[in-house]
Scaffold this active site. Structure first.
Site, mmCIF file in Angstrom:
data_model
loop_
_atom_site.group_PDB
_atom_site.id
_atom_site.type_symbol
_atom_site.label_atom_id
_atom_site.label_comp_id
_atom_site.label_asym_id
_atom_site.label_seq_id
_atom_site.Cartn_x
_atom_site.Cartn_y
_atom_site.Cartn_z
ATOM 1 N N LEU A 105 0.835 -1.202 0.000
ATOM 2 C CA LEU A 105 0.000 0.000 0.000
ATOM 3 C C LEU A 105 0.870 1.251 0.000
ATOM 4 O O LEU A 105 1.907 1.300 0.680
ATOM 5 C CB LEU A 105 -0.917 0.019 1.224
ATOM 6 C CG LEU A 105 -1.841 -1.189 1.422
ATOM 7 C CD1 LEU A 105 -2.883 -0.852 2.474
ATOM 8 C CD2 LEU A 105 -2.493 -1.636 0.140
ATOM 9 N N GLY A 150 1.196 -5.296 1.352
ATOM 10 C CA GLY A 150 0.138 -5.328 0.325
ATOM 11 C C GLY A 150 0.596 -5.966 -0.982
ATOM 12 O O GLY A 150 -0.228 -6.528 -1.721
ATOM 13 N N ASN A 174 4.563 -8.300 6.461
ATOM 14 C CA ASN A 174 5.502 -7.820 7.492
ATOM 15 C C ASN A 174 4.981 -6.614 8.252
ATOM 16 O O ASN A 174 5.746 -5.881 8.872
ATOM 17 C CB ASN A 174 6.838 -7.465 6.831
ATOM 18 C CG ASN A 174 6.693 -6.346 5.807
ATOM 19 O OD1 ASN A 174 5.662 -6.229 5.171
ATOM 20 N ND2 ASN A 174 7.707 -5.527 5.653
ATOM 21 N N GLU A 175 3.668 -6.415 8.224
ATOM 22 C CA GLU A 175 3.081 -5.229 8.856
ATOM 23 C C GLU A 175 3.526 -5.042 10.302
ATOM 24 O O GLU A 175 3.737 -3.920 10.757
ATOM 25 C CB GLU A 175 1.538 -5.296 8.799
ATOM 26 C CG GLU A 175 0.930 -4.920 7.460
ATOM 27 C CD GLU A 175 0.919 -6.068 6.456
ATOM 28 O OE1 GLU A 175 1.566 -7.106 6.707
ATOM 29 O OE2 GLU A 175 0.277 -5.930 5.417
HETATM 30 C C1 LIG Z 1 -6.684 4.745 4.611
HETATM 31 C C2 LIG Z 1 -6.324 3.621 5.457
HETATM 32 C C3 LIG Z 1 -7.521 3.023 6.037
HETATM 33 C C4 LIG Z 1 -7.461 2.048 6.904
HETATM 34 C C5 LIG Z 1 -6.148 1.549 7.382
HETATM 35 C C6 LIG Z 1 -6.289 0.274 8.025
HETATM 36 C C7 LIG Z 1 -5.239 -0.476 8.269
HETATM 37 C C8 LIG Z 1 -3.867 -0.043 7.970
HETATM 38 C C9 LIG Z 1 -3.300 -0.705 6.754
HETATM 39 C C10 LIG Z 1 -2.720 -2.021 7.064
HETATM 40 C C11 LIG Z 1 -2.142 -2.669 5.886
HETATM 41 C C12 LIG Z 1 -1.005 -2.308 5.370
HETATM 42 C C13 LIG Z 1 -0.429 -3.000 4.222
HETATM 43 C C14 LIG Z 1 0.698 -2.291 3.540
HETATM 44 O O1 LIG Z 1 0.991 -2.649 2.431
HETATM 45 S S1 LIG Z 1 1.495 -0.984 4.306
HETATM 46 C C15 LIG Z 1 2.849 -0.660 3.264
HETATM 47 C C16 LIG Z 1 3.941 -1.554 3.648
HETATM 48 N N1 LIG Z 1 5.056 -1.476 2.745
HETATM 49 C C17 LIG Z 1 6.215 -1.044 3.139
HETATM 50 O O2 LIG Z 1 6.396 -0.640 4.259
HETATM 51 C C18 LIG Z 1 7.303 -1.095 2.105
HETATM 52 C C19 LIG Z 1 8.432 -0.332 2.573
HETATM 53 N N2 LIG Z 1 9.410 -0.245 1.504
HETATM 54 C C20 LIG Z 1 10.441 -1.069 1.412
HETATM 55 O O3 LIG Z 1 10.605 -2.021 2.158
HETATM 56 C C21 LIG Z 1 11.440 -0.747 0.374
HETATM 57 O O4 LIG Z 1 11.178 0.548 -0.120
HETATM 58 C C22 LIG Z 1 11.430 -1.728 -0.830
HETATM 59 C C23 LIG Z 1 12.016 -3.095 -0.396
HETATM 60 C C24 LIG Z 1 10.047 -1.927 -1.402
HETATM 61 C C25 LIG Z 1 12.365 -1.151 -1.916
HETATM 62 O O5 LIG Z 1 13.613 -0.869 -1.381
HETATM 63 P P1 LIG Z 1 14.651 0.033 -2.215
HETATM 64 O O6 LIG Z 1 15.866 0.141 -1.367
HETATM 65 O O7 LIG Z 1 14.783 -0.474 -3.587
HETATM 66 O O8 LIG Z 1 13.913 1.437 -2.346
HETATM 67 P P2 LIG Z 1 13.745 2.584 -1.234
HETATM 68 O O9 LIG Z 1 14.896 3.520 -1.343
HETATM 69 O O10 LIG Z 1 13.457 1.999 0.100
HETATM 70 O O11 LIG Z 1 12.403 3.279 -1.742
HETATM 71 C C26 LIG Z 1 12.390 4.030 -2.950
HETATM 72 C C27 LIG Z 1 11.321 5.099 -2.829
HETATM 73 O O12 LIG Z 1 10.042 4.455 -2.741
HETATM 74 C C28 LIG Z 1 9.348 4.958 -1.588
HETATM 75 N N3 LIG Z 1 8.497 3.883 -1.040
HETATM 76 C C29 LIG Z 1 8.865 2.674 -0.623
HETATM 77 N N4 LIG Z 1 7.810 1.975 -0.207
HETATM 78 C C30 LIG Z 1 6.741 2.758 -0.355
HETATM 79 C C31 LIG Z 1 5.348 2.592 -0.079
HETATM 80 N N5 LIG Z 1 4.822 1.458 0.423
HETATM 81 N N6 LIG Z 1 4.521 3.632 -0.336
HETATM 82 C C32 LIG Z 1 4.998 4.785 -0.845
HETATM 83 N N7 LIG Z 1 6.314 5.008 -1.131
HETATM 84 C C33 LIG Z 1 7.155 3.997 -0.889
HETATM 85 C C34 LIG Z 1 10.477 5.334 -0.641
HETATM 86 O O13 LIG Z 1 9.999 6.216 0.327
HETATM 87 C C35 LIG Z 1 11.464 5.948 -1.589
HETATM 88 O O14 LIG Z 1 10.998 7.235 -1.915
HETATM 89 P P3 LIG Z 1 12.020 8.446 -2.099
HETATM 90 O O15 LIG Z 1 12.735 8.581 -0.805
HETATM 91 O O16 LIG Z 1 12.941 8.024 -3.222
HETATM 92 O O17 LIG Z 1 11.153 9.617 -2.433
#
Ligand SMILES: CC/C=C\C/C=C\CCC/C=C/CC(=O)SCCNC(=O)CCNC(=O)[C@H](O)C(C)(C)COP(=O)(O)OP(=O)(O)OC[C@H]1O[C@@H](n2cnc3c(N)ncnc32)[C@H](O)[C@@H]1OP(=O)(O)O
Length: 229
Positions: A105, A150, A174-175
């Site tokens: 997400l 997600g 991994n939430e």
């Molecule tokens: C409205 C809500 C209503 C109800 C809510 C109810 C319940 C809550 C929700 C519960 C469920 C959640 C499910 C989810 O999916 S939460 C999202 C979880 N995902 C993550 O945390 C992923 C984190 N990211 C990573 O681990 C790494 O980025 C990744 C392995 C994917 C890639 O690594 P890499 O080293 O290649 O890149 P990075 O330098 O880390 O990232 C590059 C840029 O991308 C941005 N980024 C990364 N992940 C996300 C994301 N999930 N959403 C948006 N943006 C993301 C990161 O910030 C970097 O950006 P910049 O710094 O370059 O601008």
């Protein structure tokens, strides 16, 4: 590539035999080219080969294919279009980006937004899950990069999974590691694939698995040694 069996069915588009093989052979010759239909939206590209009935849906939303409202909307529209195309029997979802299947997400959708916007976003997440899980087509996730949270849900929601073997790629719900609780229907989707015990441990610890580890735990029946598949 070969795929294992699943307990889901009931669609006329499912093959009679429960073991399904998808051939991704050499490039087509001219007569075959006319059977290819391509469509592209900003975040998703779809190629359908009507001669095989197989569509490939590629995520192309840099940097990490995060599931934003726009992404999810395009995903559902693309899936619906394939669903309505009787020549399409199966869809492979994969990434056009190197190293990332989907980061899950879009975190920016869950921060500082109005309640209305949050509601719209959450509905789109559920819609993606319902449409993919309920699809009449055979659905396959070709996981060619990291797939946390997600992104993992999306892969688990498909009928079959194949993952590229690369120690840097991890998949899992991994939430917990992020300080949030995986919604119950994320958990249920994982239980349906790998069972209660594995899910319980994986969610408590917020584990991300490598392809071989996930294979051992029956996440799928195949993984791919190439880094791009
Ligand atoms: C409205 C809500 C209503 C109800 C809510 C109810 C319940 C809550 C929700 C519960 C469920 C959640 C499910 C989810 O999916 S939460 C999202 C979880 N995902 C993550 O945390 C992923 C984190 N990211 C990573 O681990 C790494 O980025 C990744 C392995 C994917 C890639 O690594 P890499 O080293 O290649 O890149 P990075 O330098 O880390 O990232 C590059 C840029 O991308 C941005 N980024 C990364 N992940 C996300 C994301 N999930 N959403 C948006 N943006 C993301 C990161 O910030 C970097 O950006 P910049 O710094 O370059 O601008």
């Amino acid at each position: 590539m070969g795929f294992g069996t699943v307990s889901r069915g009931g669609s006329s588009r499912w093959p009679d035999q429960r073991l399904c093989t998808v051939e991704m052979g050499p490039p087509c010759h001219t007569s075959c080219l006319s059977r290819r239909k391509s469509s592209s939206s900003p975040k998703i590209k779809v190629d359908l080969d009507s001669s095989t009935g197989i569509a490939v849906m590629k995520f192309q939303s840099p940097p990490v294919n995060s599931l934003s409202l726009d992404f999810l909307t395009e995903f559902c529209i693309s899936l619906e279009k394939l669903e309505m195309d009787r020549s399409c029997r199966g869809v492979v979802v994969t990434s056009a980006l190197p190293k990332i299947f989907s980061a899950g997400l879009d975190i920016m959708e869950m921060y500082g937004k109005s309640p209305e916007r949050c509601g719209e976003f959450w509905k789109a997440v559920q819609e993606m899950w319902l449409k993919l899980y309920g699809s009449n087509m055979v659905t396959i996730a070709a996981i060619n990069g990291s797939s946390p949270a997600g992104g993992c849900l999306m892969a688990l929601t498909c009928d079959y999974r194949i993952m590229a073997e690369n120690p840097r790629y991890g998949i899992g719900l991994n939430e917990t590691q992020l300080g949030i609780v995986a919604p119950f229907w994320f958990k249920d989707t994982m239980v349906n694939t790998v069972g209660h015990r594995t899910t319980e441990l994986a969610l408590e610890l917020g584990l991300l698995y490598s392809a071989p580890d996930a294979l051992r735990l029956a996440w799928w029946t195949s993984w791919c040694r190439r880094t791009r598949c």
